[in-house]
Write a protein that holds these residues in place. Sequence first.
Motif, short mmCIF file in Angstrom:
data_model
loop_
_atom_site.label_atom_id
_atom_site.label_comp_id
_atom_site.label_asym_id
_atom_site.label_seq_id
_atom_site.Cartn_x
_atom_site.Cartn_y
_atom_site.Cartn_z
N ASP A 102 -6.78 13.21 3.20
CA ASP A 102 -7.82 12.84 2.24
C ASP A 102 -7.29 12.89 0.81
O ASP A 102 -7.56 12.00 0.00
N ALA A 103 -6.54 13.95 0.51
CA ALA A 103 -6.01 14.12 -0.85
C ALA A 103 -5.04 13.00 -1.20
O ALA A 103 -5.07 12.48 -2.33
N MET A 104 -4.17 12.62 -0.26
CA MET A 104 -3.20 11.55 -0.55
C MET A 104 -3.88 10.20 -0.74
O MET A 104 -3.55 9.46 -1.68
N ILE A 105 -4.81 9.88 0.13
CA ILE A 105 -5.50 8.60 -0.01
C ILE A 105 -6.33 8.57 -1.28
O ILE A 105 -6.35 7.57 -2.01
N ARG A 106 -7.00 9.68 -1.59
CA ARG A 106 -7.83 9.73 -2.80
C ARG A 106 -6.99 9.60 -4.07
O ARG A 106 -7.37 8.88 -5.00
N THR A 107 -5.84 10.26 -4.10
CA THR A 107 -5.01 10.21 -5.30
C THR A 107 -4.15 8.96 -5.36
O THR A 107 -4.19 8.20 -6.34
N ASN A 108 -3.36 8.74 -4.31
CA ASN A 108 -2.37 7.66 -4.35
C ASN A 108 -3.00 6.27 -4.33
O ASN A 108 -2.55 5.38 -5.05
N LEU A 109 -4.00 6.09 -3.48
CA LEU A 109 -4.58 4.76 -3.30
C LEU A 109 -5.89 4.59 -4.07
O LEU A 109 -5.97 3.76 -4.98
N LEU A 110 -6.90 5.39 -3.74
CA LEU A 110 -8.17 5.24 -4.45
C LEU A 110 -8.02 5.53 -5.94
O LEU A 110 -8.63 4.85 -6.77
N SER A 137 8.55 4.08 0.45
CA SER A 137 7.64 4.32 1.58
C SER A 137 6.51 3.30 1.61
O SER A 137 5.75 3.27 2.58
N GLY A 138 6.37 2.50 0.57
CA GLY A 138 5.42 1.40 0.57
C GLY A 138 6.00 0.13 1.15
O GLY A 138 5.33 -0.91 1.18
N ARG A 139 7.26 0.21 1.62
CA ARG A 139 7.93 -0.93 2.26
C ARG A 139 8.39 -0.60 3.66
O ARG A 139 8.39 -1.45 4.54
N SER A 151 -0.73 5.08 2.24
CA SER A 151 -1.27 5.03 0.88
C SER A 151 -0.43 4.12 -0.01
O SER A 151 -0.96 3.36 -0.82
N LYS A 152 0.89 4.16 0.16
CA LYS A 152 1.77 3.36 -0.68
C LYS A 152 1.78 1.88 -0.27
O LYS A 152 1.85 0.99 -1.12
N PHE A 153 1.71 1.61 1.05
CA PHE A 153 1.52 0.23 1.49
C PHE A 153 0.23 -0.32 0.91
O PHE A 153 0.16 -1.49 0.50
#
Length: 241
Positions: A102-110, A137-139, A151-153
């Motif tokens: 949750d923390a990674m998606i909330r910070t990195n993406l949202l 890591s987004g590739r 999150s990075k993708f």
Amino acid sequence: MTGKVALVTGASSGIGEAIALSLSGAGALVAVGARRFDLLKDLADRAPGEVLPVQLDVGDQDSVRAAIAATIQRFGRLDILVNNAGIMLTGIVDGADTAEWDAMIRTNLLGTMYVTHAALPHLLSSRGTVVQTSSTSGRIASAGGAVNAASKFGVTAFSEALRQEVTAQGVRVVVVAPGFTDTDLASHISDPVSRDMAAQLKTMMRTLQPDDIAAAVLYAVSQPEHVSVNEILIRPTDQQQ
């Protein structure tokens, strides 16, 4: 960059701090946002130009709107947004603490999406530039980094769609994807296996430094208006994947 106004998120250390100092050194007026406000005040004292520290949690939309408003109130405009705030809490999926997901998606993406959304009217007005800090890591997704990669993708996909929406209005969107960079991100990993692996990797290669990424960002945002550098992938020479 003289007279340009920039907002850099995640500016309390590492890549964000280096980007803020680089933009300030090039003549920009810079607002710096992060949760660790005391570190931002120290950064402002060290910067060569005018820097405005703002308390910012990118995962909190009220905090985001307040930071944008403070930037506009102080400097009157916004030309460059650098979405750099991020966390990397890697570990295998089986048995993972989903609160970290949750923390990674909330910070990195949202967080990237929230700040972009709040800043976009001002960037459309100034025909400005959005810089999104993604990652290798987004590739390429790797075992042990599933949610961080997701999150990075997501940042990369969001940025490409945004580019198509706003490029005709003169707004440039830049994705910067660093490889292994010497910052304190890995020290926050709670999974001991992943933390030890990151520490070991650091000893096996000549890592990138935050200033290396800052130089890439400065290059992208200082191009003539008709030039849009859409993506910069920058790895240590010693990094294979």
